[in-house]
Design an enzyme around this catalytic site. Structure first.
Site, PDB file in Angstrom:
ATOM      1  N   ASP A 142      28.908  10.169  66.645  1.00 58.56           N
ATOM      2  CA  ASP A 142      29.532  11.199  66.687  1.00 58.56           C
ATOM      3  C   ASP A 142      30.329  11.380  65.425  1.00 58.56           C
ATOM      4  OD1 ASP A 142      29.844  13.948  67.092  1.00 58.56           O
ATOM      5  OD2 ASP A 142      31.861  13.702  68.229  1.00 58.56           O
TER       6      ASP A 142
ATOM      7  N   SER B  26      31.516  19.882  67.351  1.00 59.94           N
ATOM      8  CA  SER B  26      30.190  19.727  67.705  1.00 59.94           C
ATOM      9  C   SER B  26      29.887  20.841  68.724  1.00 59.94           C
ATOM     10  CB  SER B  26      30.129  18.480  68.321  1.00 59.94           C
ATOM     11  OG  SER B  26      30.286  17.352  67.575  1.00 59.94           O
TER      12      SER B  26
ATOM     13  N   GLN C 104      22.415  16.953  65.104  1.00 59.12           N
ATOM     14  CA  GLN C 104      23.415  17.664  65.793  1.00 59.12           C
ATOM     15  C   GLN C 104      23.646  18.778  65.124  1.00 59.12           C
ATOM     16  OE1 GLN C 104      27.880  16.981  65.243  1.00 59.12           O
ATOM     17  NE2 GLN C 104      27.688  15.910  66.948  1.00 59.12           N
TER      18      GLN C 104
END
Length: 284
Positions: free
Chosen positions: A202, A226, A276
């Site tokens: 991440d 996110s 993502q």
């Protein structure tokens, strides 16, 4: 957190009841629960319900609400199916009775099969580069907020290949390469290495989608969050050895940035892939 032992401790969830676990939070400097922490803890919760010989090969997650950094997170695992080779799990992360995150994950016994992969990018080795914290020294006086965002203690070290300057007034192509490694040795448990890599995945991801826009807006003028995160594990690896995160962003529109990443070991093996989509909004 300053070393990998502290991160491993954070991932060691407390079992409350069958299929239900409780996790604590990393006190992130941005005052919100770090998405990588929830990804790693959710994966670890699922791993606790799956036979050890079955390893995660894919996980698909949605971030529903921002997590409260002062509130523990409850992980409720649903054992959807255990087949001959695959196990399927669904997990929901809950705070104050409300879901903040959900994820599906699939696990598989290790098997031999057809094998091919894309080539690793030709970039300088990590031994020839310096950490992002060292590179951030140039912002200490000129942009202290950016400096603080890059120099807080972490259990991982990142060494960027590209030297990007958010104060340059330039726009950059939406791609970057970052070497990463755990700060310290880890046990010989591939499942733990997978959870730590989920945590690391991440970092540096959504910000790649902002690179073409640094001419019009500084990174600290943007709010990033996110929205979803998917990850596939292809081959075995160690996070306490250098891994190359090759990132690119094919698109950004409608306040959403879409980013992809391929993760290679130093031998050039593709060990994992990530995608993502996240919210990118100008702060008001």
């Amino acid at each position: 957190m300053t070393n990998i032992e502290e991160l491993i401790g954070l991932l060691s969830l407390e079992k409350i009841e069958e299929n239900i676990y409780r996790g604590q939070n990393y006190k992130a400097p941005w005052k919100r629960v770090f998405g990588g922490q929830v990804l790693a803890q959710a994966l670890h919760a699922c791993q606790r319900t799956v036979p050890k010989e079955r390893l995660v090969h894919s996980m698909h997650a949605y971030f529903i609400l921002a997590g409260d950094i002062g509130q523990p997170i409850i992980y409720d695992v649903d054992r959807i199916r255990d087949g001959g080779s695959f196990s399927t799990r669904r997990v929901v992360a809950i705070q104050k009775g409300t879901p903040i995150f959900s994820m599906g994950a699939s696990f598989q016994k290790v098997r031999d099969g057809l094998d091919h992969q894309i080539s690793m990018p030709n970039v300088p080795s990590p031994e020839t580069l310096v950490s992002d914290e060292k590179l951030a020294e140039v912002f200490k006086d000129a942009a202290p907020e950016i400096y603080r965002s890059l120099t807080f203690p972490r259990p991982l070290e990142f060494r960027p290949v590209e030297k990007l300057n958010p104060l340059s007034g330039k726009e950059y192509a939406p791609l970057r390469h970052v070497w990463l490694k755990a700060n310290g040795a880890m046990p010989d448990d591939l499942r733990l290495h997978q959870a730590v890599l989920a945590y690391a995945s991440d970092y540096n991801l959504l910000t790649t989608a902002t690179l073409p826009h640094w001419k019009e807006v500084l990174p600290n003028e943007l709010f990033l969050a996110s929205l979803d995160h998917a990850m596939w594990f292809h081959r075995s690896f160690r996070v306490d050895e250098w891994l190359l995160y090759a990132l690119d962003s094919p698109s950004s529109s409608n306040e959403r940035g879409f980013t992809r990443g391929n993760i290679f070991n130093q031998a050039g093996q593709l060990v994992a892939s990530v995608v993502q989509e996240g919210l990118i909004r100008k702060r008001e």
